[in-house]
Write a protein that holds these residues in place. Structure first.
Motif, PDB file in Angstrom:
ATOM      1  N   ASP A  18       0.824  -1.210   0.000  1.00 22.40           N
ATOM      2  CA  ASP A  18       0.000   0.000   0.000  1.00 22.40           C
ATOM      3  C   ASP A  18       0.857   1.259   0.000  1.00 22.40           C
ATOM      4  OD1 ASP A  18      -2.179  -1.708   0.214  1.00 22.40           O
ATOM      5  OD2 ASP A  18      -2.043  -1.708   2.412  1.00 22.40           O
ATOM      6  N   ALA A  19       2.083   1.108   0.502  1.00 20.55           N
ATOM      7  CA  ALA A  19       2.980   2.263   0.595  1.00 20.55           C
ATOM      8  C   ALA A  19       3.473   2.706  -0.779  1.00 20.55           C
ATOM      9  CB  ALA A  19       4.166   1.919   1.487  1.00 20.55           C
ATOM     10  N   ILE A  20       3.497   1.750  -1.731  1.00 21.75           N
ATOM     11  CA  ILE A  20       4.025   2.077  -3.064  1.00 21.75           C
ATOM     12  C   ILE A  20       3.325   3.305  -3.619  1.00 21.75           C
ATOM     13  CG2 ILE A  20       4.261   1.258  -5.448  1.00 21.75           C
ATOM     14  CD1 ILE A  20       4.699  -1.567  -4.307  1.00 21.75           C
ATOM     15  N   GLU A  21       1.996   3.262  -3.562  1.00 18.13           N
ATOM     16  CA  GLU A  21       1.246   4.353  -4.161  1.00 18.13           C
ATOM     17  C   GLU A  21       1.450   5.666  -3.394  1.00 18.13           C
ATOM     18  OE1 GLU A  21      -2.862   3.342  -4.876  1.00 18.13           O
ATOM     19  OE2 GLU A  21      -3.206   5.380  -5.620  1.00 18.13           O
ATOM     20  N   LEU A  22       1.504   5.559  -2.060  1.00 21.38           N
ATOM     21  CA  LEU A  22       1.717   6.747  -1.230  1.00 21.38           C
ATOM     22  C   LEU A  22       3.015   7.456  -1.607  1.00 21.38           C
ATOM     23  CD1 LEU A  22       0.742   5.422   2.342  1.00 21.38           C
ATOM     24  CD2 LEU A  22      -0.568   6.972   0.876  1.00 21.38           C
ATOM     25  N   VAL A  23       4.072   6.653  -1.753  1.00 26.92           N
ATOM     26  CA  VAL A  23       5.374   7.238  -2.068  1.00 26.92           C
ATOM     27  C   VAL A  23       5.345   7.867  -3.459  1.00 26.92           C
ATOM     28  CG1 VAL A  23       7.829   6.769  -2.404  1.00 26.92           C
ATOM     29  CG2 VAL A  23       6.593   5.664  -0.535  1.00 26.92           C
ATOM     30  N   VAL A  24       4.750   7.146  -4.420  1.00 25.70           N
ATOM     31  CA  VAL A  24       4.705   7.680  -5.792  1.00 25.70           C
ATOM     32  C   VAL A  24       3.967   9.022  -5.803  1.00 25.70           C
ATOM     33  CG1 VAL A  24       3.820   7.295  -8.116  1.00 25.70           C
ATOM     34  CG2 VAL A  24       4.920   5.426  -6.894  1.00 25.70           C
ATOM     35  N   ASN A  25       2.851   9.076  -5.086  1.00 23.71           N
ATOM     36  CA  ASN A  25       2.098  10.333  -5.029  1.00 23.71           C
ATOM     37  C   ASN A  25       2.944  11.454  -4.434  1.00 23.71           C
ATOM     38  OD1 ASN A  25      -0.077   9.109  -6.137  1.00 23.71           O
ATOM     39  ND2 ASN A  25      -1.119   8.723  -4.178  1.00 23.71           N
ATOM     40  N   GLN A  26       3.651  11.096  -3.364  1.00 23.43           N
ATOM     41  CA  GLN A  26       4.483  12.082  -2.676  1.00 23.43           C
ATOM     42  C   GLN A  26       5.607  12.588  -3.589  1.00 23.43           C
ATOM     43  OE1 GLN A  26       3.561  13.179   0.092  1.00 23.43           O
ATOM     44  NE2 GLN A  26       5.306  14.397   0.807  1.00 23.43           N
ATOM     45  N   ILE A  27       6.200  11.641  -4.316  1.00 22.78           N
ATOM     46  CA  ILE A  27       7.279  11.999  -5.242  1.00 22.78           C
ATOM     47  C   ILE A  27       6.751  12.975  -6.297  1.00 22.78           C
ATOM     48  CG2 ILE A  27       8.694  11.106  -7.132  1.00 22.78           C
ATOM     49  CD1 ILE A  27       8.946   8.509  -5.467  1.00 22.78           C
ATOM     50  N   GLU A  28       5.566  12.676  -6.804  1.00 24.62           N
ATOM     51  CA  GLU A  28       5.017  13.529  -7.862  1.00 24.62           C
ATOM     52  C   GLU A  28       4.645  14.903  -7.296  1.00 24.62           C
ATOM     53  OE1 GLU A  28       2.070  11.187  -9.957  1.00 24.62           O
ATOM     54  OE2 GLU A  28       3.638  10.230 -11.162  1.00 24.62           O
ATOM     55  N   THR A  29       4.118  14.894  -6.075  1.00 24.68           N
ATOM     56  CA  THR A  29       3.772  16.173  -5.458  1.00 24.68           C
ATOM     57  C   THR A  29       5.014  17.042  -5.266  1.00 24.68           C
ATOM     58  OG1 THR A  29       2.137  14.924  -4.213  1.00 24.68           O
ATOM     59  CG2 THR A  29       2.504  17.200  -3.517  1.00 24.68           C
ATOM     60  N   LEU A  30       6.082  16.390  -4.793  1.00 28.49           N
ATOM     61  CA  LEU A  30       7.322  17.129  -4.552  1.00 28.49           C
ATOM     62  C   LEU A  30       8.075  17.449  -5.839  1.00 28.49           C
ATOM     63  CD1 LEU A  30       8.666  15.111  -1.479  1.00 28.49           C
ATOM     64  CD2 LEU A  30       7.636  17.401  -1.437  1.00 28.49           C
ATOM     65  N   GLY A  31       7.628  16.870  -6.926  1.00 32.90           N
ATOM     66  CA  GLY A  31       8.299  17.117  -8.208  1.00 32.90           C
ATOM     67  C   GLY A  31       9.682  16.504  -8.276  1.00 32.90           C
ATOM     68  N   ILE A  32       9.883  15.399  -7.551  1.00 33.48           N
ATOM     69  CA  ILE A  32      11.209  14.780  -7.573  1.00 33.48           C
ATOM     70  C   ILE A  32      11.158  13.404  -8.241  1.00 33.48           C
ATOM     71  CG2 ILE A  32      12.216  15.970  -5.602  1.00 33.48           C
ATOM     72  CD1 ILE A  32      11.358  13.362  -3.996  1.00 33.48           C
ATOM     73  N   GLY A  33      10.197  13.235  -9.106  1.00 32.63           N
ATOM     74  CA  GLY A  33      10.133  11.949  -9.792  1.00 32.63           C
ATOM     75  C   GLY A  33       8.735  11.701 -10.288  1.00 32.63           C
ATOM     76  N   LYS A  34       8.516  10.539 -10.863  1.00 28.56           N
ATOM     77  CA  LYS A  34       7.188  10.228 -11.380  1.00 28.56           C
ATOM     78  C   LYS A  34       6.993   8.722 -11.492  1.00 28.56           C
ATOM     79  CE  LYS A  34       8.653  10.505 -16.173  1.00 28.56           C
ATOM     80  NZ  LYS A  34       9.602  11.397 -16.762  1.00 28.56           N
ATOM     81  N   LYS A  35       5.737   8.350 -11.557  1.00 32.75           N
ATOM     82  CA  LYS A  35       5.386   6.956 -11.789  1.00 32.75           C
ATOM     83  C   LYS A  35       5.881   6.587 -13.181  1.00 32.75           C
ATOM     84  CE  LYS A  35       1.551   3.792 -11.871  1.00 32.75           C
ATOM     85  NZ  LYS A  35       0.156   3.520 -11.633  1.00 32.75           N
ATOM     86  N   LYS A  36       6.411   5.392 -13.344  1.00 39.79           N
ATOM     87  CA  LYS A  36       6.993   5.057 -14.631  1.00 39.79           C
ATOM     88  C   LYS A  36       6.761   3.585 -14.945  1.00 39.79           C
ATOM     89  CE  LYS A  36       9.622   5.888 -18.243  1.00 39.79           C
ATOM     90  NZ  LYS A  36      11.044   5.974 -18.499  1.00 39.79           N
ATOM     91  N   ILE A  37       6.250   3.337 -16.155  1.00 39.38           N
ATOM     92  CA  ILE A  37       6.186   1.954 -16.626  1.00 39.38           C
ATOM     93  C   ILE A  37       7.447   1.705 -17.421  1.00 39.38           C
ATOM     94  CG2 ILE A  37       5.039   0.372 -18.211  1.00 39.38           C
ATOM     95  CD1 ILE A  37       2.410   1.730 -17.329  1.00 39.38           C
ATOM     96  N   ASN A  38       8.119   0.642 -17.119  1.00 40.69           N
ATOM     97  CA  ASN A  38       9.405   0.375 -17.730  1.00 40.69           C
ATOM     98  C   ASN A  38       9.358  -0.956 -18.460  1.00 40.69           C
ATOM     99  OD1 ASN A  38      11.883   1.538 -18.072  1.00 40.69           O
ATOM    100  ND2 ASN A  38      12.835   0.355 -16.434  1.00 40.69           N
ATOM    101  N   TYR A  39      10.135  -1.063 -19.504  1.00 42.33           N
ATOM    102  CA  TYR A  39      10.252  -2.332 -20.219  1.00 42.33           C
ATOM    103  C   TYR A  39      11.704  -2.739 -20.235  1.00 42.33           C
ATOM    104  CZ  TYR A  39       5.591  -1.172 -21.774  1.00 42.33           C
ATOM    105  OH  TYR A  39       4.263  -0.853 -21.803  1.00 42.33           O
ATOM    106  N   ARG A  40      11.905  -4.000 -20.013  1.00 38.57           N
ATOM    107  CA  ARG A  40      13.260  -4.517 -20.098  1.00 38.57           C
ATOM    108  C   ARG A  40      13.712  -4.555 -21.560  1.00 38.57           C
ATOM    109  NH1 ARG A  40      16.578  -9.150 -19.870  1.00 38.57           N
ATOM    110  NH2 ARG A  40      15.025 -10.339 -20.991  1.00 38.57           N
ATOM    111  N   MET A  41      12.746  -4.794 -22.418  1.00 41.96           N
ATOM    112  CA  MET A  41      13.024  -4.865 -23.850  1.00 41.96           C
ATOM    113  C   MET A  41      13.599  -3.539 -24.339  1.00 41.96           C
ATOM    114  SD  MET A  41      10.462  -5.980 -26.888  1.00 41.96           S
ATOM    115  CE  MET A  41       9.261  -4.710 -26.627  1.00 41.96           C
ATOM    116  N   ARG A  42      14.571  -3.644 -25.224  1.00 40.61           N
ATOM    117  CA  ARG A  42      15.137  -2.452 -25.822  1.00 40.61           C
ATOM    118  C   ARG A  42      14.755  -2.416 -27.294  1.00 40.61           C
ATOM    119  NH1 ARG A  42      20.097  -4.432 -22.805  1.00 40.61           N
ATOM    120  NH2 ARG A  42      21.104  -5.089 -24.732  1.00 40.61           N
ATOM    121  N   ASP A  43      14.920  -1.258 -27.914  1.00 39.15           N
ATOM    122  CA  ASP A  43      14.674  -1.205 -29.345  1.00 39.15           C
ATOM    123  C   ASP A  43      15.650  -2.142 -30.054  1.00 39.15           C
ATOM    124  OD1 ASP A  43      12.498   0.394 -29.380  1.00 39.15           O
ATOM    125  OD2 ASP A  43      13.607   2.264 -29.585  1.00 39.15           O
ATOM    126  N   ALA A  44      15.174  -2.703 -31.152  1.00 38.26           N
ATOM    127  CA  ALA A  44      15.952  -3.732 -31.825  1.00 38.26           C
ATOM    128  C   ALA A  44      17.015  -3.120 -32.732  1.00 38.26           C
ATOM    129  CB  ALA A  44      15.017  -4.619 -32.654  1.00 38.26           C
TER     130      ALA A  44
END
Length: 1017
Positions: free
Chosen positions: A457-483
């Motif tokens: 449950d803390a994951i979302e709290l921290v992400v919100n806090q990060i975005e509020t403080l402007g020190i980061g953002k929620k990010k979807i990441n892929y291990r796959m790289r461009d070919a």
RNA sequence: GCCCAUGUGGCGGAAUUGGUAGACGCGCCAGACUCAAAAUCUGGUAUUCGCAAGGAUGUGAAGGUUCGAUUCCUUUCGUGGGCACCA
């Protein structure tokens, strides 16, 4: 009349060819079925016994579907561009087109002998300009497209340009560089060159920069498998990473669709899992840390973007458990933040990392790393956190930097332990100090405002806090790289691109194909450019073309070529319409054949080829060229037939710097080690160590060296003690195996043995017979380079194609890998001879009869009912087994059927004929021969598969197994329709059951109808 | 290291949905036919105790669920494949 398979097979192969028996029409009233094999690369070694495994399986299925009334497309062709042909050209001066053509002819001759039902009119070769014209054309479609994230599909780049002109890129963030943002007026103010640069960041096929394995000594770029332990496989020269301009396919934009598409296709779960893992979608957050120093919790007043470290984490909830940061050694920030005191050590570490391949880095068990001297400031509690570099963090994934939480991540934990970094526990009892615990269920402690919150449950709290403080953002990441889509090679498709003043200009479609030029030398150009850069006539041929803007510098052709997977990403479409000169594949035709119904190939293509061809299909679908966005409906993975390699050893070449800073190597010295003693030898010769010797030394200093299998006499009792025939080796492989052979007791030099006598190594001519050089057997991939290739030709010459086909299937399940072994092929051959004898007697000739079997026991005798039972049991089994690709059990079923018919002395045409039809997919030649012998005028290839009738196999009773407490004790024959109530008294009355009951009453009697009875005591 | 697969007689393997472990084939043993060989045919062949009848053990290893596990779960070991430029 005996079974003369050589005559028979040749006869029907010729006949089928002449009668166009395998020609497939694009127009038919029958339902369609498309069976496809993965494209072979026509290697110089020819076909080995592993190739046909899948081809036989697909051929069986294609022929089976044909008997079932389908219009079956079953084509074959060649993935003919590739590195080995080019390497061969460099070594032998033979043009790759010529060696490839020879190899293809050789392949074809071998394939023809096996009796496949390929429609050869549809053959495609990726190196044929008529084919690669369309590969280039599709490349241009990708070049001229971008991925619209709103519609989730590829769209024309010209649409994007008009969007930019009306609204800028505010709604279309740049996938290649998120920092590029502009409004319409700004866009219009850009120079043409800059506009093109921006568009390049959107194109599905784009140009960027990437690292390659650069070998200065060979002056060329090497493939990963040509690099071993940081040196080139050929010659052992040092290899370094080099940044080069490279083409890429923006496959990452398709990541989500590639994931979703997996739900619509019939691939094995393992395959889907591998692709899912490859794509590696994860949800987390990017968090920015300021770089500060140890004493001060305040960020350096000089804070700029260069002193901010952005990390990616999937566990922002653990932010208060961060004890150190790990940055990839090649991260651009490393130079900027390393303190003067740590500089020397950091540089030394980076040199070490540069010498290692990505794979070695990931596989490394040893914990390595280096402190940069810098500290990052935890934005939540201002705690200074030491910043380390380590090879286990890769530059290409996420932001190339992580926050390390030792109490929750095993690798971080080991790192902290190894370097004595204090560990903060934020999960209370869940962390025992012995190992990390990656739970998400623990309640957080030592975590400021998160104390008491469950981690997930803390994951979302921290992400919100990060975005509020402007020190980061929620990010979807892929291990796959461009070919990576370019190669610095000659033997591949040229890019239809001209460079002028840094802008890539596509060649008009009317100019395609852009053909490869003739060259005299295949050596690479300067600074890692491909060989094409040396052909000035060719690269400047469009200098004055009217599609090139007249002003500015010279227009020069792209000198990279496309990689092997370019041609194989769309070939399944070309088979449908192989001769079309107007388009890559007519839309009506691709609508008719639609998806590949059954695709057969090895798991080694699980992530490469299969993902690329899925992406190309999706792009072609998005752009409206085809009507479906998944190429392969069902995928069957054939196992690999492995070879048994024979292994001797050589010392590893390890580079070390000597005092002068020069590279010195060991492993190629003029001394050898024999039985703990040193002998002097000429330096240049290859030094081969017997496998027996290696067991006495540290194996890490040696690497395997493959010996051709024909030089070895195998020891079936101990596969570590196969003997090498040194005389033969020196004679037959004089170039490669002109070596010093070292055993535990002596060594062989120029064919003579030397052993230690008194204080010297002396030639020993008397004791030669006692000297044995051992090599060990090892099961691995069958490959020419490993000298363990087994060729099908000899087997076919000895037993015939029908035996070979059935034997390959009989070896085991197609999906499973197994080493090649000819033990047992006799049994399959005997089966075909036994089948033959149901039709022909050696002396009497034909013995089949026209009398019909009958169900009536009185009229025809019991045997005839038995015959029909055998037949229909077999029909059911063969049909079921073939449908579920269980070809090995189908072969068994044929054996059982023929054994039973032989026991019944059944020679009745009405029984034998359906057996022949069922056999067509497996052994087509003998089936056609006997079919024609029975007097049929049409071909058995077009017969109808026999229809199963349950009435012939109905049983009235069953022999039930009776277990006591789960252990089988006896059997009782019971009526097939008996109920539990009726069973119980019969079971209890049984003598054996009574014996085990010892007068007691059973607790329970379990009766599973048609299966078994279990008495619980 | 990570991901995937896989492990059953002397050997390749079978057991499709949790229900007779070892189908079918190889090899081996014995026998028939033959002057002999090849070919073919017949019988046997997991291990172990036993003359036999009949037991015991047994699907990489260790646990677990179940009336019943090669099959499901947990842990673990071995082998093969992939890990982004071999194709």
């Amino acid at each position: 009349m005996e079974y003369k398979f050589r005559e028979i097979e040749k006869k029907w192969q010729t006949h089928w060819k002449e009668s166009n028996a395998y020609k497939v029409s694009n127009n038919s009233d029958k339902p369609k079925y498309y069976v496809l094999d993965m494209f072979p690369y026509p290697s110089g070694a020819g076909l080995h016994v592993g190739h046909p495994l899948g081809y036989i399986a697909s051929d069986i299925f294609a022929r089976f579907k044909r008997l079932k009334g389908f219009n079956v497309l079953h084509p074959m062709g060649y993935d003919a561009f590739g590195l080995p042909a080019e390497q061969y050209a460099i070594e032998h001066g033979i043009h790759p087109a010529i060696s490839t053509e020879n190899n293809i002819n050789n392949f074809r001759a071998q394939l023809d002998k096996i009796g496949f039902s390929f429609d050869w009119d549809r053959e495609v070769k990726t190196c044929d300009p008529k084919y690669y014209k369309w590969t280039q054309w599709i490349f241009l479609q990708l070049f001229n497209s971008y991925f619209n994230r709103f519609t989730q599909k590829a769209e024309s780049i010209s649409q994007l340009i008009s969007t930019f002109e009306t609204e800028g890129n505010i709604n279309f963030p740049c996938p290649g560089d998120a920092s590029i943002e502009f409004e319409k007026d700004l866009w219009k103010s850009f120079t043409d060159e800059y506009q093109q640069e921006v568009l390049m960041h959107y194109r599905l096929a784009y140009c960027g920069y990437g690292e390659v394995n650069w070998c200065e000594a060979l002056g060329t770029v090497l493939a990963n498998d040509e690099v071993v332990n940081g040196v080139s496989e050929r010659g052992g020269h040092p290899v370094v990473k080099k940044k080069l301009r490279q083409w890429y396919l923006r496959i990452t934009e398709y990541a989500d669709r590639l994931l979703q598409g997996l739900q619509t296709v019939d691939f094995s779960d393992a395959m889907k899992e591998m692709q899912t893992n490859w794509i590696g979608k994860s949800t987390g957050a990017e968090i920015i840390f300021n770089i500060g120093n140890r004493e001060s919790s305040i960020a350096s007043p000089l804070a700029t973007s260069a002193s901010r470290l952005t990390i990616y984490t999937t566990r922002p909830d653990t932010i208060f458990g961060v004890d150190f940061m790990v940055v990839s050694p090649e991260h651009e920030l490393v130079k900027l933040i390393t303190t003067t005191e740590q500089k020397a050590e950091v540089e030394k570490y980076i040199d070490y990392v540069n010498s290692r391949s990505e794979r070695e880095r990931m596989a490394e068990k040893k914990i390595t790393g280096c402190f940069t001297g810098a500290y990052a400031i935890n934005p939540f509690n201002a705690k200074p956190i030491p910043v380390w570099i380590s090879e286990y963090v890769l530059a290409g994934y996420g932001t190339g930097a992580i926050m390390a939480v030792p109490c929750g991540d095993e690798r971080d934990f080991k790192f902290a332990k190894h370097f004595n970094i204090p560990i903060t526990n934020i999960i209370g009892d869940h962390f025992n100090g012995e190992e990390a615990n990656d739970t998400k269920e623990a309640k957080l402690s030592n975590s400021d405002f998160l104390n008491g919150v469950v981690m997930k449950d803390a994951i979302e709290l921290v992400v919100n806090q990060i975005e509020t403080l402007g020190i980061g953002k929620k990010k979807i990441n892929y291990r796959m790289r461009d070919a990576a889509f370019s190669r610095q090679r000659y033997w591949g498709e040229p890019f239809p691109i001209i460079w002028k003043d840094g802008v890539a200009i596509p060649i008009p479609e009317s100019e395609l194909p852009l053909q490869l030029p003739e060259v005299k030398s295949y050596s690479p150009g300067l600074e890692g450019e491909g060989p094409l850069s040396n052909i000035h006539d060719w690269i400047y041929q469009y200098e004055d073309a009217d599609f090139i803007p007249p002003s500015g510098g010279k227009g020069v052709l792209e000198t990279n070529t496309m990689p092997g997977y370019a041609g194989s990403s769309w070939y399944f479409l070309r088979y449908m319409d192989p001769h079309n000169a107007e388009t890559f594949c007519n839309r009506k035709v691709s609508d008719y054949w639609n998806q590949v119904d059954l695709y057969i190939g090895g798991t080694e293509h699980a992530v490469g080829h299969l993902l690329y061809s899925r992406m190309w299909t999706k792009a072609l679908y998005d752009l409206g060229f085809i009507g479906y966005d998944e190429p392969f409906k069902k995928l069957l993975n054939q196992g690999m037939i492995q070879g048994v390699s024979q292994i001797a050893y050589v010392q590893k070449i390890e580079f070390k710097e000597n005092e002068k800073g020069e590279e010195a190597s060991r492993g190629e010295s003029n001394t050898i080690f024999v039985n703990g003693q040193v002998a002097s030898v000429p330096e240049a010769k290859l030094q081969l160590y017997s496998s027996e010797v290696i067991n006495e030394y540290n194996k890490d200093h040696f690497k395997p060296y493959n010996i051709p299998i024909e030089l070895v006499s195998l020891n079936s009792a101990n596969p570590k003690r196969n003997e090498l025939n040194i005389k033969e080796a020196l004679k037959k492989y004089s170039n490669r195996l002109n070596a010093i052979y070292i055993t535990t007791t002596g060594f062989n030099y120029n064919g003579n043995w030397f052993i230690k006598k008194e204080n010297d190594w002396v030639e020993d001519i008397y004791n030669e017979a006692n000297q044995v050089f051992y090599v060990e057997s090892e099961v691995e991939k069958m490959s020419k380079s490993k000298y363990n290739v087994e060729n099908p030709d000899e087997i076919i010459a000895k037993y015939g194609a029908d035996t070979f086909r059935m034997y390959e299937m009989f070896l085991g399940p197609v999906e499973q890998s197994k080493p090649w072994d000819t033990k047992g092929i006799e049994g399959v051959h005997r089966f075909l001879k036994k089948l033959w004898r149901l039709f022909y007697d050696e002396v009497k000739g034909p013995i089949w009869t026209e009398s019909a079997p009958s169900l009536s026991e009185r009229a025809g005798g019991e045997a005839t009912a038995e015959e029909l039972k055998t037949l229909h049991k077999t029909i059911k089994k063969i049909e079921d087994d073939t449908e579920r690709f269980s070809f090995n059990t189908a072969v068994s079923a044929f054996m059982v059927c023929v054994n039973e018919l032989a026991d019944l002395k059944c020679n009745k045409r009405e029984v034998l004929e359906p057996v022949l039809i069922m056999l067509v997919p497996y052994a087509p030649h003998i089936a056609e021969e006997l079919w024609k012998a029975l007097g049929n005028s049409n071909s058995i290839l077009d017969a109808a598969f026999p229809v199963f009738d349950a009435k012939y196999v109905a049983e009235s009773s069953k022999e039930y197994p009776v277990s006591i407490n789960g252990k089988l004790r006896t059997t009782i024959s019971l009526d097939i329709n008996i109920s539990q109530q009726e069973v119980e008294p019969i079971v209890l009355a049984n003598e054996t059951v009574q014996k085990w009951l010892e007068g007691k009453a059973p607790k329970k009697i379990i009766f599973v109808k048609g299966k078994m009875i279990n008495v619980v005591i």
